[in-house]
Scaffold this motif. Sequence first.
Motif, PDB file in Angstrom:
ATOM      1  N   THR A  74      60.692 -25.898  -6.831  1.00  0.00           N
ATOM      2  CA  THR A  74      61.122 -25.725  -8.332  1.00  0.00           C
ATOM      3  C   THR A  74      59.665 -24.824  -8.740  1.00  0.00           C
ATOM      4  O   THR A  74      58.633 -24.819  -7.989  1.00  0.00           O
ATOM      5  CB  THR A  74      61.049 -26.995  -8.896  1.00  0.00           C
ATOM      6  N   VAL A  75      59.944 -24.339  -9.838  1.00  0.00           N
ATOM      7  CA  VAL A  75      59.048 -23.525 -10.559  1.00  0.00           C
ATOM      8  C   VAL A  75      57.645 -24.119 -10.534  1.00  0.00           C
ATOM      9  O   VAL A  75      56.681 -23.649 -10.685  1.00  0.00           O
ATOM     10  CB  VAL A  75      59.544 -22.633 -11.956  1.00  0.00           C
ATOM     11  N   TYR A  76      57.966 -25.555 -11.177  1.00  0.00           N
ATOM     12  CA  TYR A  76      56.682 -26.208 -11.413  1.00  0.00           C
ATOM     13  C   TYR A  76      56.080 -26.787 -10.187  1.00  0.00           C
ATOM     14  O   TYR A  76      54.884 -26.622 -10.367  1.00  0.00           O
ATOM     15  CB  TYR A  76      57.339 -27.601 -12.175  1.00  0.00           C
ATOM     16  N   GLN A  77      56.789 -26.855  -9.032  1.00  0.00           N
ATOM     17  CA  GLN A  77      56.223 -27.118  -7.843  1.00  0.00           C
ATOM     18  C   GLN A  77      55.306 -25.912  -7.193  1.00  0.00           C
ATOM     19  O   GLN A  77      54.372 -26.081  -6.992  1.00  0.00           O
ATOM     20  CB  GLN A  77      57.107 -27.531  -6.680  1.00  0.00           C
ATOM     21  N   ALA A  78      56.030 -24.657  -7.600  1.00  0.00           N
ATOM     22  CA  ALA A  78      55.171 -23.490  -7.087  1.00  0.00           C
ATOM     23  C   ALA A  78      53.868 -23.436  -8.070  1.00  0.00           C
ATOM     24  O   ALA A  78      52.838 -22.958  -7.512  1.00  0.00           O
ATOM     25  CB  ALA A  78      56.082 -22.305  -7.470  1.00  0.00           C
ATOM     26  N   LEU A  79      54.305 -23.457  -9.337  1.00  0.00           N
ATOM     27  CA  LEU A  79      52.836 -23.191 -10.265  1.00  0.00           C
ATOM     28  C   LEU A  79      51.884 -24.487  -9.966  1.00  0.00           C
ATOM     29  O   LEU A  79      50.623 -23.838  -9.891  1.00  0.00           O
ATOM     30  CB  LEU A  79      53.245 -23.481 -11.731  1.00  0.00           C
ATOM     31  N   GLY A  80      52.392 -25.418  -9.587  1.00  0.00           N
ATOM     32  CA  GLY A  80      51.410 -26.588  -9.356  1.00  0.00           C
ATOM     33  C   GLY A  80      50.689 -26.310  -7.935  1.00  0.00           C
ATOM     34  O   GLY A  80      49.390 -26.542  -8.055  1.00  0.00           O
ATOM     35  N   ALA A  81      51.079 -25.866  -7.033  1.00  0.00           N
ATOM     36  CA  ALA A  81      50.540 -25.493  -5.867  1.00  0.00           C
ATOM     37  C   ALA A  81      49.680 -24.215  -5.998  1.00  0.00           C
ATOM     38  O   ALA A  81      48.358 -24.487  -5.456  1.00  0.00           O
ATOM     39  CB  ALA A  81      51.537 -25.130  -4.718  1.00  0.00           C
ATOM     40  N   LEU A  82      49.944 -23.247  -6.773  1.00  0.00           N
ATOM     41  CA  LEU A  82      48.938 -22.248  -6.947  1.00  0.00           C
ATOM     42  C   LEU A  82      47.780 -22.681  -7.990  1.00  0.00           C
ATOM     43  O   LEU A  82      46.519 -22.227  -7.777  1.00  0.00           O
ATOM     44  CB  LEU A  82      49.787 -21.204  -7.791  1.00  0.00           C
ATOM     45  N   GLY A  83      48.168 -23.869  -8.960  1.00  0.00           N
ATOM     46  CA  GLY A  83      47.087 -24.174  -9.591  1.00  0.00           C
ATOM     47  C   GLY A  83      46.053 -24.962  -8.901  1.00  0.00           C
ATOM     48  O   GLY A  83      44.778 -24.925  -9.112  1.00  0.00           O
ATOM     49  N   ILE A  84      46.593 -25.641  -7.847  1.00  0.00           N
ATOM     50  CA  ILE A  84      45.716 -26.700  -7.172  1.00  0.00           C
ATOM     51  C   ILE A  84      44.737 -25.512  -6.426  1.00  0.00           C
ATOM     52  O   ILE A  84      43.557 -25.793  -6.167  1.00  0.00           O
ATOM     53  CB  ILE A  84      46.455 -27.570  -6.243  1.00  0.00           C
ATOM     54  N   ALA A  85      45.372 -24.390  -5.717  1.00  0.00           N
ATOM     55  CA  ALA A  85      44.419 -23.546  -5.069  1.00  0.00           C
ATOM     56  C   ALA A  85      43.443 -22.959  -5.936  1.00  0.00           C
ATOM     57  O   ALA A  85      42.224 -22.473  -5.422  1.00  0.00           O
ATOM     58  CB  ALA A  85      45.395 -22.448  -4.519  1.00  0.00           C
ATOM     59  N   LEU A  86      43.889 -22.513  -7.165  1.00  0.00           N
ATOM     60  CA  LEU A  86      42.970 -21.836  -7.960  1.00  0.00           C
ATOM     61  C   LEU A  86      41.660 -22.924  -8.463  1.00  0.00           C
ATOM     62  O   LEU A  86      40.525 -22.462  -8.411  1.00  0.00           O
ATOM     63  CB  LEU A  86      43.781 -21.580  -9.140  1.00  0.00           C
ATOM     64  N   VAL A  87      42.124 -24.109  -8.668  1.00  0.00           N
ATOM     65  CA  VAL A  87      41.298 -25.153  -9.152  1.00  0.00           C
ATOM     66  C   VAL A  87      40.118 -25.502  -8.059  1.00  0.00           C
ATOM     67  O   VAL A  87      39.051 -25.464  -8.166  1.00  0.00           O
ATOM     68  CB  VAL A  87      41.824 -26.390  -9.630  1.00  0.00           C
ATOM     69  N   SER A  88      40.924 -25.555  -6.642  1.00  0.00           N
ATOM     70  CA  SER A  88      39.908 -25.530  -5.374  1.00  0.00           C
ATOM     71  C   SER A  88      38.832 -24.467  -5.437  1.00  0.00           C
ATOM     72  O   SER A  88      37.643 -24.423  -4.942  1.00  0.00           O
ATOM     73  CB  SER A  88      40.891 -25.787  -4.446  1.00  0.00           C
ATOM     74  N   GLY A  89      39.332 -23.273  -5.713  1.00  0.00           N
ATOM     75  CA  GLY A  89      38.622 -21.922  -5.297  1.00  0.00           C
ATOM     76  C   GLY A  89      37.505 -21.901  -6.167  1.00  0.00           C
ATOM     77  O   GLY A  89      36.331 -21.597  -5.893  1.00  0.00           O
ATOM     78  N   VAL A  90      37.851 -22.119  -7.804  1.00  0.00           N
ATOM     79  CA  VAL A  90      36.797 -22.158  -8.512  1.00  0.00           C
ATOM     80  C   VAL A  90      35.879 -23.253  -8.514  1.00  0.00           C
ATOM     81  O   VAL A  90      34.628 -22.989  -8.497  1.00  0.00           O
ATOM     82  CB  VAL A  90      37.309 -22.431 -10.016  1.00  0.00           C
ATOM     83  N   ALA A  91      36.369 -24.240  -8.011  1.00  0.00           N
ATOM     84  CA  ALA A  91      35.073 -25.609  -7.814  1.00  0.00           C
ATOM     85  C   ALA A  91      34.261 -25.342  -6.804  1.00  0.00           C
ATOM     86  O   ALA A  91      32.935 -25.820  -6.987  1.00  0.00           O
ATOM     87  CB  ALA A  91      36.193 -26.908  -7.363  1.00  0.00           C
ATOM     88  N   PHE A  92      34.950 -24.846  -5.802  1.00  0.00           N
ATOM     89  CA  PHE A  92      34.007 -24.555  -4.383  1.00  0.00           C
ATOM     90  C   PHE A  92      33.195 -23.083  -4.612  1.00  0.00           C
ATOM     91  O   PHE A  92      32.408 -22.900  -3.904  1.00  0.00           O
ATOM     92  CB  PHE A  92      34.743 -24.634  -2.965  1.00  0.00           C
ATOM     93  N   GLY A  93      33.548 -22.416  -5.676  1.00  0.00           N
ATOM     94  CA  GLY A  93      32.950 -21.053  -5.862  1.00  0.00           C
ATOM     95  C   GLY A  93      31.961 -20.974  -6.685  1.00  0.00           C
ATOM     96  O   GLY A  93      31.057 -20.020  -6.580  1.00  0.00           O
ATOM     97  N   VAL A  94      31.816 -22.141  -7.557  1.00  0.00           N
ATOM     98  CA  VAL A  94      30.905 -22.320  -8.642  1.00  0.00           C
ATOM     99  C   VAL A  94      29.467 -22.050  -8.137  1.00  0.00           C
ATOM    100  O   VAL A  94      28.451 -21.521  -8.611  1.00  0.00           O
ATOM    101  CB  VAL A  94      31.188 -23.278  -9.394  1.00  0.00           C
TER     102      VAL A  94
END
Length: 396
Positions: free
Chosen positions: A358-378
């Motif tokens: 679903t669109v929500y699952q796709a956006l959720g997966a991308l959101g998790i990846a983005l949050v992970s990248g920001v959290a570990f890139g800060v």
Amino acid sequence: MEPLRMALRNLRRKGARTLLTLLSIAIGVCSVLVISVISNAGKTAVNHELDSLGVNGIAVSVKQADGSSGLKNEDLDTLRSLGGVSEATPVLTTMGTASASGSSSSTMIWGIDSGANQVISLELEYGREITAADVAGRSRVCLVDADTAAALYHRENAVGGTLYLSLGGGEEPFEIVGVAAPDSGILQSIAGEYIPTFVYIPYTTLQQYTGSDTLSQIAIEVPEGQGEDLDAVAREIERSLQLEKSADATVHAENLVKQRGKLSNTLDIVTLVLTVIGSISLVVAGLGIMTVMLVSVTERTREIGIKKAIGARRGAILREFLSEAVLLSLLGGAVGLLMGIALTAIASAAVDYPVQVTVYQALGALGIALVSGVAFGVYPAVAASKMRPVDALRRE
């Protein structure tokens, strides 16, 4: 746009390292997405089967002191006359043997009423259902599934054929009036490996051959809109039946909606646990991003010193390195999303069950990846922005 352009250029300079980091992120996102899709698909399938089984009502049983069932045929009329009951369907089963054309197999024989599809989830492919006339006349007619028809008659459409069932100490002939889709019921899907065939006959016919007028259970359906009053209906059922039973009989009316809610909560917990397990790979990928960014900061110490010496502010340096982390996350997440969609499509085709992202699952997966990248890139980005020009140039 300038920080993203510079981030892309810096990532391309270390292509192999970037590719490995992207792959780790993609695997993490793919894991989370596939687990989420499979869990939701499983929950949807279970809920669909529960709907087909009529698990939105009440299951009534009566136990005698000796452990036998105390439900009688006349209890059907009693329950159907109650105000909060729209339909009452008998449930009766026994084990036996089905044979035809020189072949035989063990089978579970279901005694059903007319219009019992909501209890056993049958989807007819050929022929007709068992009718009220069949039930009233104790007719020797039956329904079989397509797999049974193919095994015994070497064709799926076995309507009109004769099936011999071991009932009452002998083999009795039954006319096949309908063929159901294979695995059309959840019970057949679960137990099919251990119980090769299911056969459905009028419950009155089964009672005639077994010499018993008792029922295993009665499934109650309530009118739409009364789902919240099931407990009250259940208590009324227990009170009404208990008045007609002996003192040593125990009437139990179980609210299946509550049981369904417990099952749904269990499935939610399982989904959460599996998602957390899948997210571990994203944490590992995030640590990979942090490692790559720290190495990049070390390698570009002189570059950072020169930029700060000619006037670059902390915010500019911070945005440049943070942009790299975000870009890594988004690219890796996009690749993982494509991998997850592909794996889902393959799994859907393999099990012949519609499973979609679903669109929500796709956006959720991308959101998790983005949050992970920001959290570990800060941290690496902050470390780079805090460098003093003199110290940076001296270290180089």
